[in-house]
Write a protein that holds these residues in place. Sequence first.
Motif, short mmCIF file in Angstrom:
data_model
loop_
_atom_site.label_atom_id
_atom_site.label_comp_id
_atom_site.label_asym_id
_atom_site.label_seq_id
_atom_site.Cartn_x
_atom_site.Cartn_y
_atom_site.Cartn_z
N SER A 1 0.82 -1.20 0.00
CA SER A 1 0.00 0.00 0.00
C SER A 1 0.86 1.26 0.00
CB SER A 1 -0.99 -0.04 1.17
OG SER A 1 -0.36 -0.52 2.32
N LYS B 1 -7.58 5.21 0.67
CA LYS B 1 -6.83 3.99 0.97
C LYS B 1 -6.38 3.98 2.42
CE LYS B 1 -5.14 3.27 -3.67
NZ LYS B 1 -4.01 3.49 -4.57
N VAL C 1 -8.02 -2.98 0.58
CA VAL C 1 -7.93 -2.29 -0.71
C VAL C 1 -8.15 -3.31 -1.81
CG1 VAL C 1 -6.39 -1.03 -2.27
CG2 VAL C 1 -6.33 -0.56 0.17
N GLY D 1 -8.21 0.15 -5.35
CA GLY D 1 -6.77 0.17 -5.56
C GLY D 1 -6.37 1.00 -6.76
#
Length: 890
Positions: free
Chosen positions: A112, A657, A663, A649
């Motif tokens: 992430s 996010k 996600v 995403g």
Amino acid sequence: MNWYQLPQDEIESILNSRLDEGLTKNEQEKRLKLDGPNQLEEVKKQSAILMFLAQFKDFMVLVLLAATLLSGFLGEYLDAIAIILIVVMNGILGFIQERKAEKSLASLKELSAPTAQVLREGKWVSIAAKDVVTGDVVKIKSGDRVGADIRLLKTSGLQIEESALTGESVPAQKHNNILTADELTLGDQDNMAFMGTMVTRGTGQGIVVATGMKTEMGKIAHLIQSAENLATPLQMKLEQLGKILIALALLLTVLVVLAGVLQGHDLYSMILAGVSLAVAAIPEGLPAIVTIALALGVQKMIRKRAIVRKLPSVETLGCATVICSDKTGTLTQNKMTVTRIWSQGRQWIVNDDGFEVAGSGINEDGKRGDKLTEVLAYAALCNNATLEEGKNGSFIEVGDPTETALLVSAYKAGITKESLSEQFTIQHEFPFDSTRKMMSVIVQDTEGNQMLVVKGAPDVLMEKSDYIVWDDKKQLIKQAHKERIKEAIYALGSQALRTIAVAVRPLKEGEYYAQASFAERSLTFVGLQGMMDPPRPEVEESIRDCQTAGIKTIMITGDHVVTAASIAKKLNMLPEGGRVMEGAELAQLNDEELDKVSENVYVYARVSPEHKLKIVKSLQRKGHVVAMTGDGVNDAPAIKSANIGIAMGITGTDVAKEASSLVLGDDNFATIRSAIEEGRNIYENIRKFIRYLLASNVGEILVMLFAMIMGLPLPLVPIQILWVNLVTDGLPAMALGVDQAEEDVMRRKPRQAKEGVFSRGLGWKIVSRGFLIGAATILAFWVTLKENPDQLIVAQSVAFATLVMAQLIHVFDCRSERSVFHRNPFQNGYLVLAVISSILLLLVVMYVQPLQEIFHTVPLSLRQWLLVMGMASIPTFALAGFQLFKREIR
Ligand code: ATP
């Protein structure tokens, strides 16, 4: 010198970079080597050695080591060394498990990691934020987390929330003017954007002036680094439970020791046996194995494109009772194609090669019909997407699919951004936002006339229009016109088309608006384009699966009611009698009124992101565990409040996010379904090995306790107890952690969020199977001892083998909530391997000569093996057979 006081040319020359060019790749690489990565240094992690040593800090393990050392001094070298070896191996196992858990958590973080948009030799590219260097030209937009300290040189309606740095939660308005004051606080440096702050509105461009630890955020990094608590509710419950189990195990061990001493056993050997038993029976490794099961499950989810950001959500996923999903891109493909155009009461069908007047069969090429040209041209003018030339005359569409679709439809009439730029220059933009549901640009033509060009949701634009182009003239808009527009919106919407309208407003010379809301009114309505966005093919089945799994699915969309409802119908999301609610109505309802109806609403249309929070809260008040998707800045509060916040995403902003716990790598609804299935399965697997480990431990304690109560000799020597703990608790338990789902996991109702670890009969299964394992082992021991009264070692070998085999058979029972007969025992290859290797290890310690001495074993006869296998089978098959028999009778 302060960056905010300097003009653009000076900044460019100091940093040796140009706003319109950026750095070259070479230069960036050079600077990256020099400055280091654009990252905040993390708090030092525990070193590997410390982590390894920590495995031995457990109180009982220390007592065992002390007792072993003592026995070593008393001359029992072999025993002492073997015990220490086993304890060390146990430590290594724990260490490996913990490392693995930590590594997978770290790789989650990597996934992430944020990106940044930088200019490389005049071209915008997206790179990892950690590779940004000073002098890089970057652009930021609403929803981004600012990746470095930036001197802003271009801004458009830019607002940044800087509370992480300044404590001020109201977003600061940013601009690109030079500030002259000398000692401005960070909060007053309005032409700067700082690392770690969040863009809440607008766009900006500038040059990076500091990265990594040299940024303002870096200077206070040590203040904000707090270890995030990653423990899941289950882990916390287990930790508490662990304490009770330790106390219980200790109590029982003391009982065993006392009973043994009372029966005349010697105190020292009873203490060593007791301590070994305590070490074996205390499920100290349970939390670590839970973490591994969670982490491995999470890895499996990543392969299915669901990225878990917060571990606790893995558990919550299995409890989800409702999924609120965005429509565009999640339920649909976000591949838009304009198929209909409407203007001045006339409709065209857009074909591959041109435009056909609906119902007439006449093809128009668009260049002739002015009515058509205006709708197409304005939609292409007020547009941030581009069509880049690809191979063999094809296009690469860059930008928002809604916008690229509009460029393609214009192109079919020979209108391109290039041709438009010869006539118009864009002077200002009010970016799209889903609350206004429109975007607009101020343009100037070659004669110097200015005009506002707007595109957006047709119903919204219609309400802001005072005029309409009708019969090729600008006229006051009348009710009759509005009716015709509504009819058109309805007609397009019911074909599941997404609709975009265009409108204009001529501006007088010097007429300027700083805010969109003042500019976007008194419009002249021009026309509509309707675009197709087909549902994702796999979504219909996923929705059906969710329904079977007792999970309600709700569509929440900014799109028009009719469009939303017709797509919901296509996907079977809107049952007979189910309601479609519009954002306007939702806004009117108070909480109580909403709670009365929210159970029956399946589609929320024309909602603003702010409404999502209201929906989440209402569903939660009705007892639901809510999963909610989102992508924009304004979605963040709802994502945060939902039990499972899900961000997109691909299209999701950094802010969304960061607020999310999950996600979706592919923005796809079907991925939520897979994640829920995996979440349910992980929880079931955790239950499986809790059940296995605890039943095994109960069995181990009871063998010893029974023997002491019955006045028998010790059925197991300490080293055997420790070996059982290492071998059967290790691999088989971990293999259960990655077991396949039972095939009915998605046919069960969602698990209750409040459910305890031992609910649904787990506690009873642990105690009853544990009791049977203990009883069967002691029986085998007793029978053998009767037959060979002066060969204790034979009876102990039989007890040892029985206990191990009983656990290795029982492990298959743990795979099913129902009974061992419900599952193919060979399905889980890891488990089969784990069991086979455990059996081999058992044979090794029983049949390899030097080891026999260490483990106090002797080879068994066939008859004794039959006894072992018969007794070992009882715990698993007795109750299962009994249940089967009961069901047959019924
Ligand atoms: P979802 O919430 O399911 O993603 P959505 O994408 O339709 O649905 P929004 O992005 O909030 O929701 O869009 C709302 C409306 O705004 C759309 O129905 C469309 O009419 C209009 N719209 C969408 N994108 C643009 C854009 N780039 N420019 C102008 N108007 C737009």
